[in-house]
Design an enzyme around this catalytic site. Structure first.
Site, PDB file in Angstrom:
ATOM      1  N   SER A  73     -50.938 -22.779   7.752  1.00  0.00           N
ATOM      2  CA  SER A  73     -50.480 -22.079   6.545  1.00  0.00           C
ATOM      3  C   SER A  73     -51.426 -22.167   5.354  1.00  0.00           C
ATOM      4  O   SER A  73     -51.186 -21.514   4.332  1.00  0.00           O
ATOM      5  CB  SER A  73     -49.093 -22.587   6.139  1.00  0.00           C
ATOM      6  OG  SER A  73     -48.110 -22.081   7.014  1.00  0.00           O
ATOM      7  N   LYS A  76     -52.616 -18.860   4.034  1.00  0.00           N
ATOM      8  CA  LYS A  76     -51.799 -18.031   3.138  1.00  0.00           C
ATOM      9  C   LYS A  76     -52.471 -17.825   1.782  1.00  0.00           C
ATOM     10  O   LYS A  76     -52.219 -16.821   1.109  1.00  0.00           O
ATOM     11  CB  LYS A  76     -50.408 -18.655   2.973  1.00  0.00           C
ATOM     12  CG  LYS A  76     -49.558 -18.510   4.232  1.00  0.00           C
ATOM     13  CD  LYS A  76     -48.274 -19.299   4.191  1.00  0.00           C
ATOM     14  CE  LYS A  76     -47.458 -19.008   5.460  1.00  0.00           C
ATOM     15  NZ  LYS A  76     -46.421 -19.985   5.729  1.00  0.00           N
ATOM     16  N   SER A 133     -44.113 -21.686   1.761  1.00  0.00           N
ATOM     17  CA  SER A 133     -44.713 -21.465   3.076  1.00  0.00           C
ATOM     18  C   SER A 133     -43.858 -20.558   3.955  1.00  0.00           C
ATOM     19  O   SER A 133     -43.773 -20.746   5.167  1.00  0.00           O
ATOM     20  CB  SER A 133     -44.984 -22.803   3.781  1.00  0.00           C
ATOM     21  OG  SER A 133     -46.144 -22.709   4.574  1.00  0.00           O
ATOM     22  N   GLU A 169     -47.963 -14.926  11.725  1.00  0.00           N
ATOM     23  CA  GLU A 169     -47.006 -16.022  11.900  1.00  0.00           C
ATOM     24  C   GLU A 169     -45.980 -15.663  12.974  1.00  0.00           C
ATOM     25  O   GLU A 169     -45.539 -14.528  13.053  1.00  0.00           O
ATOM     26  CB  GLU A 169     -46.266 -16.300  10.589  1.00  0.00           C
ATOM     27  CG  GLU A 169     -47.122 -16.797   9.447  1.00  0.00           C
ATOM     28  CD  GLU A 169     -47.517 -18.251   9.591  1.00  0.00           C
ATOM     29  OE1 GLU A 169     -47.220 -18.854  10.648  1.00  0.00           O
ATOM     30  OE2 GLU A 169     -48.119 -18.783   8.661  1.00  0.00           O
ATOM     31  N   SER A 240     -49.202 -26.740   8.692  1.00  0.00           N
ATOM     32  CA  SER A 240     -48.966 -27.597   9.855  1.00  0.00           C
ATOM     33  C   SER A 240     -48.798 -26.723  11.086  1.00  0.00           C
ATOM     34  O   SER A 240     -48.448 -25.545  10.988  1.00  0.00           O
ATOM     35  CB  SER A 240     -47.723 -28.474   9.657  1.00  0.00           C
ATOM     36  OG  SER A 240     -46.572 -27.671   9.480  1.00  0.00           O
TER      37      SER A 240
END
Length: 291
Positions: A73, A76, A133, A169, A240
């Site tokens: 992440s 992002k 997130s 994702e 993660s």
């Protein structure tokens, strides 16, 4: 004559370093930090990558800084920055509404799931992605700029030849050892993060917005921030994934000091290993002690 000149040069260089850094020469300080990071890595049983940039003098601390790590992440930040860059030529872009459907939901959607059958603005999606997130938010940002390849193209425009985003994702988080997809290096990410948050990669208002979003992150208290003095201001993005991959990238404002950029990436050999935010906190403490 040559030996004497070389000896004089060595003495002058050592004296200069000592004047700059006190009684401990730079090479000794660097070696000590490297040894501590290596010991932290050994004790953790994983692979650690670190890149610190001190913007006061452009000095760096690097550990496995050119090896590839899955971004998870932390990517992002690049997706949100790509949207911000686009908004420079489209002033009302961040107010544009995007539909959220039930079919959009993936494995982690703490903000977007509250808006199913409704809409969110690109500004709201960016905040959700960076501060919570939210994976649906990330996918919407990626889609808006044209897909993972477009996010990678944006990185190339910034001069980052290492960053690559290949998937959306949640599959971008598989973090399989040796898989180059959705990876970067600590050195590359640190330089790009500096350009985005402290440099001229974005317009003034867009840069300020990115920094504001990152300062409002809710997921980083146990990572880099935990290894720093409480008075320091931090804007970060955690990540993660598989193999216990645990990441954090941060802009840090020490009290009365120039900002720091710190990237910490950590991964482990076991597919279902637990996250180790404590390792990131320890790495942060090691590289900032004495600054």
């Amino acid at each position: 004559m040559v030996k004497k000149s070389l000896r004089q040069f060595t003495l002058m260089a050592t004296a200069t370093v000592t004047l700059l850094l006190g009684s401990v020469p730079l090479y000794a300080q660097t070696a000590d930090v490297q040894q501590k990071l290596a010991e932290l890595e050994r004790q953790s049983g994983g692979r650690l990558g670190v890149a610190l940039i001190n913007t006061a003098d452009n000095s760096q601390i690097l550990y496995r800084a050119d090896e590839r790590f899955a971004m998870c992440s932390t990517s992002k930040v690049m997706a949100a920055a790509a949207v911000l860059k686009k908004s420079e030529s489209e002033p009302n872009l961040l107010n544009q509404r995007v539909e959220i459907k039930k079919s959009d939901l993936v494995n982690y959607n703490p903000i977007a799931e509250k808006h199913v059958n409704g809409t969110m603005s690109l500004a709201e999606l960016s905040a959700a992605a960076l501060q919570y997130s939210d994976n649906v938010a990330m996918n919407k940002l990626i889609a808006h700029v044209g897909g993972p390849a477009s996010v990678t193209a944006f990185a190339r425009q910034l001069g980052d030849e290492t960053f690559r985003l290949d998937r959306t994702e949640p599959t971008l988080n598989t973090a399989i050892p040796g898989d180059p997809r959705d990876t970067t290096s600590p050195r590359a990410m640190a330089q790009t993060l500096r350009n985005l948050t402290l440099g001229k990669a974005l317009g003034d208002s867009q840069r300020a917005q990115l920094v504001t979003w990152m300062k409002g992150n809710t997921t980083g208290a146990a990572s880099i921030q935990a290894g720093l003095p409480a008075s320091w201001v931090v804007g970060d993005k955690t990540g993660s994934g598989g193999y216990g991959t645990t990441n954090d990238i941060a802009v840090i404002w020490p009290k009365d000091r120039a900002p720091l950029i710190l990237v910490t990436y950590f991964t482990q050999p076991q597919p279902k290993a637990e996250s180790r935010r404590d390792v990131l906190a320890s790495a942060a403490k090691i590289v900032t002690d004495g600054l």
